[in-house]
Design a protein around this motif. Sequence first.
Motif, mmCIF file in Angstrom:
data_model
loop_
_atom_site.group_PDB
_atom_site.id
_atom_site.type_symbol
_atom_site.label_atom_id
_atom_site.label_comp_id
_atom_site.label_asym_id
_atom_site.label_seq_id
_atom_site.Cartn_x
_atom_site.Cartn_y
_atom_site.Cartn_z
ATOM 1 N N GLU A 257 1.011 -1.167 0.189
ATOM 2 C CA GLU A 257 -0.001 0.024 -0.114
ATOM 3 C C GLU A 257 0.811 1.172 0.127
ATOM 4 O OE1 GLU A 257 -3.338 -0.061 -0.378
ATOM 5 O OE2 GLU A 257 -3.271 -2.348 0.008
ATOM 6 N N GLY A 258 0.178 2.437 -0.264
ATOM 7 C CA GLY A 258 1.057 3.525 -0.320
ATOM 8 C C GLY A 258 0.029 4.821 0.097
ATOM 9 N N VAL A 259 0.803 5.933 0.289
ATOM 10 C CA VAL A 259 0.183 7.074 0.754
ATOM 11 C C VAL A 259 1.106 8.169 0.374
ATOM 12 C CG1 VAL A 259 0.675 7.237 3.295
ATOM 13 C CG2 VAL A 259 -1.147 8.442 2.538
ATOM 14 N N ALA A 260 0.327 9.343 -0.052
ATOM 15 C CA ALA A 260 1.448 10.758 -0.259
ATOM 16 C C ALA A 260 0.646 11.463 0.542
ATOM 17 C CB ALA A 260 1.094 11.017 -1.898
ATOM 18 N N ALA A 261 1.045 11.508 1.859
ATOM 19 C CA ALA A 261 0.071 11.950 2.858
ATOM 20 C C ALA A 261 0.039 13.487 3.069
ATOM 21 C CB ALA A 261 0.866 11.562 4.045
ATOM 22 N N PRO A 262 -0.980 14.106 3.289
ATOM 23 C CA PRO A 262 -1.160 15.511 3.370
ATOM 24 C C PRO A 262 -0.279 15.941 4.624
ATOM 25 C CG PRO A 262 -2.988 14.472 3.895
ATOM 26 C CD PRO A 262 -2.253 13.420 3.301
ATOM 27 N N SER A 263 -0.188 17.387 4.650
ATOM 28 C CA SER A 263 0.612 17.844 5.843
ATOM 29 C C SER A 263 -0.200 17.575 7.140
ATOM 30 C CB SER A 263 0.699 19.536 5.708
ATOM 31 O OG SER A 263 -0.400 20.017 5.503
ATOM 32 N N PHE A 264 -1.299 17.462 7.611
ATOM 33 C CA PHE A 264 -2.030 17.188 8.586
ATOM 34 C C PHE A 264 -1.590 15.699 9.113
ATOM 35 C CE2 PHE A 264 -5.575 16.008 5.923
ATOM 36 C CZ PHE A 264 -5.762 14.736 6.368
ATOM 37 N N ALA A 265 -1.221 14.684 8.388
ATOM 38 C CA ALA A 265 -1.044 13.509 8.902
ATOM 39 C C ALA A 265 0.592 13.268 9.283
ATOM 40 C CB ALA A 265 -0.934 12.294 7.504
ATOM 41 N N LYS A 266 0.796 13.799 10.639
ATOM 42 C CA LYS A 266 2.105 13.864 11.373
ATOM 43 C C LYS A 266 2.630 12.381 11.316
ATOM 44 C CE LYS A 266 1.473 18.176 11.824
ATOM 45 N NZ LYS A 266 2.169 19.302 10.773
ATOM 46 N N ASP A 267 1.906 11.366 11.369
ATOM 47 C CA ASP A 267 2.536 10.167 11.347
ATOM 48 C C ASP A 267 3.490 9.762 10.409
ATOM 49 O OD1 ASP A 267 1.738 9.179 14.142
ATOM 50 O OD2 ASP A 267 -0.113 8.917 13.542
ATOM 51 N N ALA A 268 3.008 10.475 9.328
ATOM 52 C CA ALA A 268 3.769 10.075 7.983
ATOM 53 C C ALA A 268 5.322 10.264 7.971
ATOM 54 C CB ALA A 268 3.111 10.598 6.781
ATOM 55 N N GLY A 269 5.501 11.238 8.833
ATOM 56 C CA GLY A 269 7.072 11.699 8.970
ATOM 57 C C GLY A 269 7.908 11.286 9.920
ATOM 58 N N ARG A 270 7.460 10.039 10.621
ATOM 59 C CA ARG A 270 8.201 9.520 11.962
ATOM 60 C C ARG A 270 9.284 8.601 11.308
ATOM 61 N NH1 ARG A 270 3.324 6.604 14.731
ATOM 62 N NH2 ARG A 270 5.417 5.400 15.586
ATOM 63 N N SER A 271 10.129 9.052 10.394
ATOM 64 C CA SER A 271 11.423 8.391 10.332
ATOM 65 C C SER A 271 12.398 9.189 9.630
ATOM 66 C CB SER A 271 11.459 7.103 9.779
ATOM 67 O OG SER A 271 12.568 6.175 9.482
ATOM 68 N N ASP A 272 13.472 8.836 9.179
ATOM 69 C CA ASP A 272 14.657 9.789 8.498
ATOM 70 C C ASP A 272 14.334 10.255 7.302
ATOM 71 O OD1 ASP A 272 16.723 9.021 10.469
ATOM 72 O OD2 ASP A 272 16.570 7.133 9.891
ATOM 73 N N HIS A 273 13.225 9.844 6.452
ATOM 74 C CA HIS A 273 12.901 10.548 5.207
ATOM 75 C C HIS A 273 12.424 11.764 5.423
ATOM 76 C CE1 HIS A 273 9.496 8.915 7.216
ATOM 77 N NE2 HIS A 273 8.406 9.552 6.247
ATOM 78 N N TRP A 274 12.020 11.985 6.821
ATOM 79 C CA TRP A 274 11.470 13.399 7.215
ATOM 80 C C TRP A 274 12.572 14.599 7.010
ATOM 81 C CZ3 TRP A 274 13.271 16.608 11.039
ATOM 82 C CH2 TRP A 274 12.664 17.510 11.421
ATOM 83 N N ALA A 275 13.906 14.206 7.357
ATOM 84 C CA ALA A 275 14.765 14.811 7.398
ATOM 85 C C ALA A 275 15.067 15.511 5.762
ATOM 86 C CB ALA A 275 16.043 14.370 8.068
ATOM 87 N N PHE A 276 14.838 14.494 5.028
ATOM 88 C CA PHE A 276 15.160 14.896 3.584
ATOM 89 C C PHE A 276 13.897 15.862 2.941
ATOM 90 C CE2 PHE A 276 17.888 11.581 4.201
ATOM 91 C CZ PHE A 276 19.166 11.816 3.259
ATOM 92 N N TRP A 277 12.732 15.694 3.454
ATOM 93 C CA TRP A 277 11.684 16.539 3.403
ATOM 94 C C TRP A 277 11.952 18.003 3.800
ATOM 95 C CZ3 TRP A 277 6.780 14.016 5.561
ATOM 96 C CH2 TRP A 277 6.496 12.592 4.747
ATOM 97 N N GLN A 278 12.596 18.081 4.917
ATOM 98 C CA GLN A 278 12.807 19.521 5.468
ATOM 99 C C GLN A 278 13.999 20.232 4.617
ATOM 100 O OE1 GLN A 278 10.708 20.238 7.935
ATOM 101 N NE2 GLN A 278 10.157 18.141 7.299
ATOM 102 N N HIS A 279 14.659 19.448 3.788
ATOM 103 C CA HIS A 279 15.735 20.123 2.849
ATOM 104 C C HIS A 279 15.458 19.933 1.454
ATOM 105 C CE1 HIS A 279 17.773 19.400 6.826
ATOM 106 N NE2 HIS A 279 18.398 20.660 6.357
ATOM 107 N N GLY A 280 13.963 19.719 1.000
ATOM 108 C CA GLY A 280 13.667 19.821 -0.413
ATOM 109 C C GLY A 280 14.002 18.516 -1.277
ATOM 110 N N TYR A 281 14.138 17.646 -0.571
ATOM 111 C CA TYR A 281 14.323 16.232 -1.336
ATOM 112 C C TYR A 281 13.130 15.312 -1.177
ATOM 113 C CZ TYR A 281 19.274 17.638 -1.426
ATOM 114 O OH TYR A 281 20.559 18.177 -1.571
ATOM 115 N N ASP A 282 12.879 14.520 -2.231
ATOM 116 C CA ASP A 282 11.935 13.475 -2.142
ATOM 117 C C ASP A 282 12.191 12.646 -1.371
ATOM 118 O OD1 ASP A 282 9.876 14.855 -3.641
ATOM 119 O OD2 ASP A 282 10.467 13.902 -5.579
#
Length: 329
Positions: A257-282
């Motif tokens: 399964e997959g999700v392109a989560a909206p910003s209100f879904a805070k659980d979607a950012g609970r790992s190291d990928h979140w750090a890359f989001w903060q710096h403009g990377y997919d």
Amino acid sequence: MSFKKTILKFLLYPLAYRYVKMPGQSYQGRLPAFGQPQELLRARLTEHVETLAVQIGERSIGNYAGMLKAIDYIEREFRGLNLEVERQNIEFDGKVMPNLIVEIKGKTRPDEIVVVGAHYDTVNNTPGADDNGTGVAAMLELCRVFCRRSGTLAPDRTIRFVAFANEEHPGGTWDQMGSFAYAKRCRERNENIVGMLSLEMLGVYSTEPNSQHYPSPFNLFYPTVANFLAFVGNAKGRTFVRRCVEVFRKHAGLPSEGVAAPSFAKDAGRSDHWAFWQHGYDGVMVTDTSNFRYPLYHTPKDTIDRLDFTRMTLAVDGIMYVIEDMASL
């Protein structure tokens, strides 16, 4: 499903279509039989998790000696593949822990970079078999696969494998989180990271009814049986997460399964990928969904006997094709 839930699902369908609907068909039916390569992969994955979660155990700030043993183990595994290991030291609570970075140079566009990462630390008082012994084990074996490819089979783009420090950071600044410090450095160097995969808990599955849970409203659109692997991205990276799921579904013998989560879904950012989001990377987290199916997450009972290495092997085998696609022109 109740009438009320049916109406709510209908009203939320436009949201689901944008954020939840993924291309391809999730695998159905019996699990495929293993050949020799899959049997060997399962054995190696089991050996890595056994070393990290049983022989070493807790790998935290509270058990710094265990963390140092894990760092040494990962570095030896990388060096055993004839790779040069770069250390990016992170200091937290007076203790130094490194990001461990290796790369396989791309043959056509080496300046375009795919990052595959997993954190090696645990929370205090847990052996961290699933969180994140499974992610580290997968990263090491995926690195082995791509190290052995040369000539026409070598990747077009550079692939970097990174063992991240301090994902479970108990406070401090974001620069003390290994993946944040690394993504920040990539941005400062203007590096072209075309996509990042965070391997975060890959080993817990169930075929029991109602074994999978999600927060509302996502519970309306996902299976209630915890037999699938999840790909979690953000709305900005919708194209990237959809491509990951599409490739996985094309090749893998495991539901997904997959999700392109909206910003209100805070659980979607609970790992190291979140750090890359903060710096403009997919970035995409690849996961068994953690506490949404695994109540022993972050407890002393996160032990190796809770893991399904057959399904984990199928997950890692499918992730290999996703990385191959990311690294190809």
